[in-house]
Scaffold this active site. Structure first.
Site, short mmCIF file in Angstrom:
data_model
loop_
_atom_site.label_atom_id
_atom_site.label_comp_id
_atom_site.label_asym_id
_atom_site.label_seq_id
_atom_site.Cartn_x
_atom_site.Cartn_y
_atom_site.Cartn_z
N LYS A 185 4.36 9.51 8.75
CA LYS A 185 4.18 8.97 10.10
C LYS A 185 5.17 9.56 11.12
CE LYS A 185 1.82 5.00 8.22
NZ LYS A 185 0.46 4.72 8.55
N TYR A 231 0.86 -1.18 0.00
CA TYR A 231 0.00 0.00 0.00
C TYR A 231 0.89 1.23 0.00
CZ TYR A 231 -3.45 3.46 1.65
OH TYR A 231 -4.27 4.56 1.76
N ASP A 284 9.36 3.13 -0.34
CA ASP A 284 8.30 3.79 0.42
C ASP A 284 8.52 3.45 1.90
OD1 ASP A 284 6.10 4.76 1.65
OD2 ASP A 284 4.62 3.72 0.39
C1 LIG Z 1 3.79 2.30 3.27
C2 LIG Z 1 2.78 3.39 3.22
N1 LIG Z 1 2.87 4.33 2.26
C3 LIG Z 1 2.02 5.35 2.18
C4 LIG Z 1 0.99 5.48 3.07
C5 LIG Z 1 0.03 6.63 2.98
O1 LIG Z 1 0.28 7.53 4.01
P1 LIG Z 1 -0.90 8.50 4.51
O2 LIG Z 1 -1.92 7.62 5.19
O3 LIG Z 1 -0.21 9.46 5.44
O4 LIG Z 1 -1.47 9.16 3.32
C6 LIG Z 1 0.84 4.53 4.09
C7 LIG Z 1 -0.24 4.63 5.06
O5 LIG Z 1 -0.45 3.83 5.92
C8 LIG Z 1 1.75 3.45 4.16
O6 LIG Z 1 1.65 2.51 5.09
#
Ligand SMILES: Cc1ncc(COP(=O)(O)O)c(C=O)c1O
Length: 434
Positions: free
Chosen positions: A266, A145, A238
């Site tokens: 985060k 994700y 990511d």
């Molecule tokens: C690995 C990863 N990338 C991107 C995101 C998206 O971040 P946000 O929820 O701050 O938009 C998340 C969200 O949980 C994530 O776990």
């Protein structure tokens, strides 16, 4: 336990907000509850709901709160500036302080742009990779994700998996055509796809945590680095979850592998809304106003979020033992969970990386990818979740998410957690006639 106030709030919320929540997993739908709990406050490893029920928390805001709720150092720093104003739409010192710390610590980042969420960070990183390579296609892995931008909502994890699907509606065929997906870990297929040299970037969660936690093999990331270099493909790590969590410098420091671009979120906001993308200067200098890859945001680099992130990262930097301690706590839980699973003849596979773990209710030794993870017994997960909640412990309301530990979790809380896990496993064992 009484949940009346949460149930009443939920009834009101569903009339006003789709599904009553502002992010789908929060609805507790997949774990068969009438309503989620509505949280009133948090402190250390605990949260309290609107009915004053107290819980040990293993969600920790889905990752940001590595120091626990309301850490005094973070509050102290935020308090210093919160009365000055909230946001100016003009640069502040705090953004520069945070950028400096990120550049110093994250190996791949020479320049960084702050955003308001992880979604914006990954969306912009993909756009940047396309501009740099002048290629359209991107490659992601099934069950990873990367937020909810169109291009990345294909074979996605997290809330989509929880709700029982993987692709969002509302995305054009053109976008779908340009997003290629492969099983996580399948390097031979990656090599085949990249051979054509028309893929702009490979984006990967270096430790996938959104189909449940997957224990990445270093070799896969090494080979990914090699093949992306050979084919002129941008490698994006990511690290929205793994950044500052697996190690201070994230998964890239942990594995010793440097991607071209990195996305963060985060922890770098210390619990306030933030995200970031960064990487080699040569690539980052394509971002506007230097170049013509547009990224902007009214609240990007918000001063309060930047200050909270700076305080959190500074604390982590000064206390490097935290990572070892977190891993020890996780291992303590996992070792005992495995003993309890044997005691009650429950099939579980516990995957963990650093302070993240998932208990898969499954009859295989290791969950390696989405195909494996989907074989989990979600009914057993639901029994687990509900037993935990009704005995004062909040775990993720989905089989396909990670448990997050914080520095604030004490041995006493871990032991209480294990007591309740034993109750849950006993119930699962009884239900399956073992
Ligand atoms: C690995 C990863 N990338 C991107 C995101 C998206 O971040 P946000 O929820 O701050 O938009 C998340 C969200 O949980 C994530 O776990």
């Amino acid at each position: 336990m009484v949940f009346k106030n949460s149930i009443d709030l939920y009834k009101k919320a569903v009339e006003l907000v789709p599904g009553g929540v502002n992010s789908p997993v929060r609805a507790f739908k997949s774990v068969n509850r009438e309503a989620p709990i509505f949280v009133k406050k948090g402190q250390g490893a605990k949260i309290w709901d609107e009915d004053n029920n107290e819980y040990i928390d293993y969600i920790c805001s889905w990752g940001p709160l590595i120091l626990g709720h309301n850490h005094p150092k973070v509050i102290e720093e935020v308090k210093k500036i919160i009365e000055n104003g909230s946001s100016y739409g003009l640069p502040t010192k705090y953004e520069v302080d945070l950028a400096e710390l990120i550049v110093e610590i994250v190996p791949s980042v020479e320049k960084v742009r702050l955003t308001t969420s992880g979604t914006e960070a990954t969306m912009s990183a993909v756009r940047l990779a396309r501009a740099y390579t002048q290629r359209n296609k991107i490659l992601k892995f099934e069950g990873c994700y990367h937020g909810h931008s169109d291009a990345l909502l294909v074979k996605s994890g997290s809330g989509l998996l929880t709700e029982g699907y993987q692709d969002s509606n509302g995305i054009t065929d053109g976008v779908l055509k340009d997003t290629l997906t492969l099983p996580f870990g399948d390097i031979e297929k990656v090599k085949e796809v990249l051979k054509s040299k028309d893929v702009a970037c490979v984006i990967v969660e270096p430790i996938p945590a959104n189909m449940g936690v997957i224990e990445t093999h270093k070799r896969f990331l090494q080979e990914l680095r090699k093949i992306t270099e050979e084919t002129g493909t941008i490698l994006i790590f990511d690290e929205v979850i793994s950044g500052f969590r697996l190690a201070l410098g994230g998964a890239q420091e942990f594995f010793g592998i440097t991607p071209d671009l990195t996305t963060l979120g985060k922890i770098i906001g210390g619990g306030y809304p933030v995200g970031a993308f960064g990487g080699k200067k040569e690539i980052m200098d394509l971002v506007a106003p230097v170049g013509r890859v547009y990224h902007a945001g009214t609240l990007s680099g918000n001063p309060i979020a930047s200050k909270a992130g700076f305080a959190t990262i500074s604390y982590l930097k000064k206390n490097p033992n935290i990572y070892k301690e977190l891993e020890e706590k996780t291992n303590y839980l996992i070792d005992n969970i495995e003993i309890l699973a044997k005691k009650y003849s429950i099939n579980v596979c516990v995957n963990s990386m650093g302070s993240l773990f998932t208990i898969f209710f499954i009859d295989i030794d290791k969950v390696e990818n989405l195909k494996d993870s989907l074989k989990s017994n979600t009914k057993n997960f639901s029994i687990y979740f509900n037993t935990m909640l009704e005995n004062g412990i909040v775990v993720p309301p989905s089989q396909f998410e990670a448990h997050f530990l914080s520095m604030a979790h004490t041995k006493k809380e871990l032991n209480r957690t294990l007591e309740v896990i034993e109750m849950a496993f006993k119930k699962i064992g009884e239900k399956s006639g073992k």
